[in-house]
Design a protein around this motif. Sequence first.
Motif, PDB file in Angstrom:
ATOM      1  N   SER A 134       1.781  -0.988  -0.012  1.00 50.37           N
ATOM      2  CA  SER A 134      -0.026  -0.091  -0.321  1.00 50.37           C
ATOM      3  C   SER A 134       0.960   1.575   0.015  1.00 50.37           C
ATOM      4  CB  SER A 134      -0.862  -0.528   1.092  1.00 50.37           C
ATOM      5  OG  SER A 134      -0.005   0.023   2.592  1.00 50.37           O
ATOM      6  N   ALA A 135       0.193   2.989  -0.597  1.00 43.43           N
ATOM      7  CA  ALA A 135       0.872   3.518   0.027  1.00 43.43           C
ATOM      8  C   ALA A 135       1.750   3.578   1.004  1.00 43.43           C
ATOM      9  CB  ALA A 135       0.181   4.660  -0.954  1.00 43.43           C
ATOM     10  N   LEU A 136       3.216   4.289   0.846  1.00 44.28           N
ATOM     11  CA  LEU A 136       3.544   4.704   1.751  1.00 44.28           C
ATOM     12  C   LEU A 136       3.681   6.657   2.142  1.00 44.28           C
ATOM     13  CD1 LEU A 136       5.960   1.668   2.760  1.00 44.28           C
ATOM     14  CD2 LEU A 136       4.040   2.596   3.826  1.00 44.28           C
ATOM     15  N   SER A 137       4.014   6.678   2.946  1.00 41.94           N
ATOM     16  CA  SER A 137       5.418   8.159   2.703  1.00 41.94           C
ATOM     17  C   SER A 137       6.532   8.174   3.518  1.00 41.94           C
ATOM     18  CB  SER A 137       4.240   9.559   3.078  1.00 41.94           C
ATOM     19  OG  SER A 137       3.768   9.341   4.936  1.00 41.94           O
ATOM     20  N   HIS A 138       7.059   9.305   3.416  1.00 41.21           N
ATOM     21  CA  HIS A 138       8.364   9.668   4.433  1.00 41.21           C
ATOM     22  C   HIS A 138       8.798  10.850   3.888  1.00 41.21           C
ATOM     23  CE1 HIS A 138      10.951   8.772   0.391  1.00 41.21           C
ATOM     24  NE2 HIS A 138       9.699   7.661   0.514  1.00 41.21           N
ATOM     25  N   GLU A 139      10.144  10.883   4.509  1.00 41.62           N
ATOM     26  CA  GLU A 139      10.749  12.524   3.861  1.00 41.62           C
ATOM     27  C   GLU A 139      11.222  12.488   2.471  1.00 41.62           C
ATOM     28  OE1 GLU A 139      10.451  15.396   5.686  1.00 41.62           O
ATOM     29  OE2 GLU A 139       9.188  14.452   7.177  1.00 41.62           O
ATOM     30  N   GLY A 140      11.664  13.439   2.356  1.00 42.71           N
ATOM     31  CA  GLY A 140      12.357  13.858   0.618  1.00 42.71           C
ATOM     32  C   GLY A 140      11.221  14.159  -0.737  1.00 42.71           C
ATOM     33  N   TYR A 141      12.164  13.885  -1.443  1.00 40.81           N
ATOM     34  CA  TYR A 141      11.749  14.314  -2.759  1.00 40.81           C
ATOM     35  C   TYR A 141      12.158  13.124  -3.924  1.00 40.81           C
ATOM     36  CZ  TYR A 141       9.460  17.294  -6.213  1.00 40.81           C
ATOM     37  OH  TYR A 141       8.544  17.418  -6.604  1.00 40.81           O
ATOM     38  N   GLU A 142      11.075  12.474  -4.960  1.00 38.82           N
ATOM     39  CA  GLU A 142      11.376  11.616  -5.777  1.00 38.82           C
ATOM     40  C   GLU A 142      11.376  11.879  -6.886  1.00 38.82           C
ATOM     41  OE1 GLU A 142       9.669   7.859  -4.748  1.00 38.82           O
ATOM     42  OE2 GLU A 142       9.722   8.596  -2.339  1.00 38.82           O
ATOM     43  N   GLY A 144      11.953   9.780 -11.317  1.00 38.88           N
ATOM     44  CA  GLY A 144      12.012   8.853 -11.525  1.00 38.88           C
ATOM     45  C   GLY A 144      11.818   8.407 -12.776  1.00 38.88           C
ATOM     46  N   LEU A 145      12.693   8.396 -13.398  1.00 33.95           N
ATOM     47  CA  LEU A 145      12.926   8.062 -14.979  1.00 33.95           C
ATOM     48  C   LEU A 145      12.833   6.443 -15.729  1.00 33.95           C
ATOM     49  CD1 LEU A 145      13.405   8.856 -17.789  1.00 33.95           C
ATOM     50  CD2 LEU A 145      15.822   8.941 -17.228  1.00 33.95           C
ATOM     51  N   LEU A 146      12.179   6.515 -16.315  1.00 36.54           N
ATOM     52  CA  LEU A 146      11.140   4.910 -16.651  1.00 36.54           C
ATOM     53  C   LEU A 146      12.172   4.725 -18.376  1.00 36.54           C
ATOM     54  CD1 LEU A 146       9.562   2.153 -16.125  1.00 36.54           C
ATOM     55  CD2 LEU A 146       8.205   3.370 -17.674  1.00 36.54           C
ATOM     56  N   LEU A 147      12.819   3.163 -17.917  1.00 41.34           N
ATOM     57  CA  LEU A 147      14.140   3.236 -18.677  1.00 41.34           C
ATOM     58  C   LEU A 147      13.751   2.145 -20.124  1.00 41.34           C
ATOM     59  CD1 LEU A 147      17.046   2.840 -17.153  1.00 41.34           C
ATOM     60  CD2 LEU A 147      16.476   4.773 -18.097  1.00 41.34           C
ATOM     61  N   ASP A 148      12.928   1.683 -19.297  1.00 44.25           N
ATOM     62  CA  ASP A 148      11.799   0.025 -20.061  1.00 44.25           C
ATOM     63  C   ASP A 148      10.753  -0.444 -19.169  1.00 44.25           C
ATOM     64  OD1 ASP A 148      14.079  -0.299 -21.411  1.00 44.25           O
ATOM     65  OD2 ASP A 148      15.073  -1.540 -19.974  1.00 44.25           O
ATOM     66  N   SER A 150       6.323  -0.354 -18.514  1.00 42.71           N
ATOM     67  CA  SER A 150       5.463   0.759 -18.487  1.00 42.71           C
ATOM     68  C   SER A 150       5.210   0.702 -17.185  1.00 42.71           C
ATOM     69  CB  SER A 150       3.992   0.394 -18.616  1.00 42.71           C
ATOM     70  OG  SER A 150       2.622   1.245 -19.207  1.00 42.71           O
ATOM     71  N   LEU A 151       4.591   1.423 -15.818  1.00 38.32           N
ATOM     72  CA  LEU A 151       4.804   1.502 -14.525  1.00 38.32           C
ATOM     73  C   LEU A 151       3.232   2.063 -14.201  1.00 38.32           C
ATOM     74  CD1 LEU A 151       7.584   2.155 -12.958  1.00 38.32           C
ATOM     75  CD2 LEU A 151       6.589  -0.065 -13.302  1.00 38.32           C
ATOM     76  N   THR A 152       2.345   1.482 -13.259  1.00 40.58           N
ATOM     77  CA  THR A 152       1.726   3.316 -12.901  1.00 40.58           C
ATOM     78  C   THR A 152       2.261   3.251 -11.598  1.00 40.58           C
ATOM     79  OG1 THR A 152      -0.263   1.277 -13.275  1.00 40.58           O
ATOM     80  CG2 THR A 152      -0.586   3.187 -11.832  1.00 40.58           C
ATOM     81  N   VAL A 153       2.673   4.690 -10.974  1.00 39.00           N
ATOM     82  CA  VAL A 153       2.588   5.260  -9.663  1.00 39.00           C
ATOM     83  C   VAL A 153       1.676   6.195  -9.150  1.00 39.00           C
ATOM     84  CG1 VAL A 153       4.381   6.677  -8.956  1.00 39.00           C
ATOM     85  CG2 VAL A 153       5.366   5.459 -11.246  1.00 39.00           C
ATOM     86  N   GLU A 154       1.216   5.401  -8.027  1.00 40.14           N
ATOM     87  CA  GLU A 154       0.020   6.443  -7.312  1.00 40.14           C
ATOM     88  C   GLU A 154       0.398   7.792  -6.552  1.00 40.14           C
ATOM     89  OE1 GLU A 154      -1.999   3.742  -5.179  1.00 40.14           O
ATOM     90  OE2 GLU A 154      -2.606   2.748  -6.418  1.00 40.14           O
ATOM     91  N   VAL A 155       0.142   8.528  -6.126  1.00 39.35           N
ATOM     92  CA  VAL A 155       0.596   9.717  -5.460  1.00 39.35           C
ATOM     93  C   VAL A 155      -0.400  10.131  -5.186  1.00 39.35           C
ATOM     94  CG1 VAL A 155       2.379  11.653  -5.710  1.00 39.35           C
ATOM     95  CG2 VAL A 155       3.027   9.843  -6.618  1.00 39.35           C
ATOM     96  N   GLY A 156      -0.713  10.138  -3.576  1.00 40.11           N
ATOM     97  CA  GLY A 156      -1.989  11.006  -3.310  1.00 40.11           C
ATOM     98  C   GLY A 156      -2.737  10.959  -3.411  1.00 40.11           C
ATOM     99  N   SER A 169       8.572  13.443 -10.798  1.00 39.91           N
ATOM    100  CA  SER A 169       8.852  13.458  -9.676  1.00 39.91           C
ATOM    101  C   SER A 169       7.481  13.731  -8.574  1.00 39.91           C
ATOM    102  CB  SER A 169       9.058  14.276  -9.722  1.00 39.91           C
ATOM    103  OG  SER A 169       8.778  15.596 -10.548  1.00 39.91           O
ATOM    104  N   TYR A 170       7.885  13.698  -7.917  1.00 40.80           N
ATOM    105  CA  TYR A 170       6.917  13.873  -6.753  1.00 40.80           C
ATOM    106  C   TYR A 170       7.325  14.529  -5.175  1.00 40.80           C
ATOM    107  CZ  TYR A 170       6.794   8.835  -6.140  1.00 40.80           C
ATOM    108  OH  TYR A 170       7.780   7.866  -6.170  1.00 40.80           O
ATOM    109  N   SER A 171       6.727  14.727  -4.218  1.00 41.65           N
ATOM    110  CA  SER A 171       6.937  14.980  -2.588  1.00 41.65           C
ATOM    111  C   SER A 171       7.289  13.454  -1.942  1.00 41.65           C
ATOM    112  CB  SER A 171       6.460  16.267  -2.215  1.00 41.65           C
ATOM    113  OG  SER A 171       6.939  15.671  -0.760  1.00 41.65           O
ATOM    114  N   SER A 172       7.745  12.534  -1.674  1.00 41.39           N
ATOM    115  CA  SER A 172       8.112  11.842  -0.968  1.00 41.39           C
ATOM    116  C   SER A 172       7.074  11.890   0.196  1.00 41.39           C
ATOM    117  CB  SER A 172       9.126  11.178  -0.238  1.00 41.39           C
ATOM    118  OG  SER A 172      10.017  11.328  -1.461  1.00 41.39           O
TER     119      SER A 172
END
Length: 196
Positions: A134-142, A144-148, A150-156, A169-172
Amino acid sequence: MPSEMGPLQPSAAAQKTITVIGKRIREMRKDKGMTLSQLAEASGLSSSMLSLVERGLASPSIGSLIVVAGALGRSMSDLLETESHESDIVVRSGDVTPVQAPGEVIRRVMKEDRANGVSIAVNEYAPHTSSNESALSHEGYEYGLLLDGSLTVEVGGEAHVIEAGDLISYSSRRPHRIYNHTDRMARTVWVNTDRR
């Protein structure tokens, strides 16, 4: 409470890594004078899960490792066996020990540059695997560059499908989860900063 571990049937090398991670978490926790309950509260993970991890009996997800390291005031690579040094100009892929998390996500921390607050990793997601349950949060910023693949990225709570060549890119601090929704391997370069 999210499910924090997958089924355990690790190889001997994977079990060694799991044991080292658990030992380092226990040492760092004790060095900070924290109890398991305090670490559980700071990380949002259960005391029972953390106890299993510390004893090498459970393999935490990549997301859980990041959260635990953050709660200890450390970076995830402090928990892993990495030979990369801040002064290295070239880091050879063959010199980096890959870490396999539950669900066949493989992470290679290529550079942990604490002086500049940056961690750079190559992550591989087998078909139908994710960074954590499940979705987690932590300090920082991320970034991500997809090289090969397809991905689904859930943010907020919002799902973003990215394809090869796309950057996200998004706040962690925003709850997030990365998963491979396809039948093909996906490979990324992921940059985490300690920017608050």
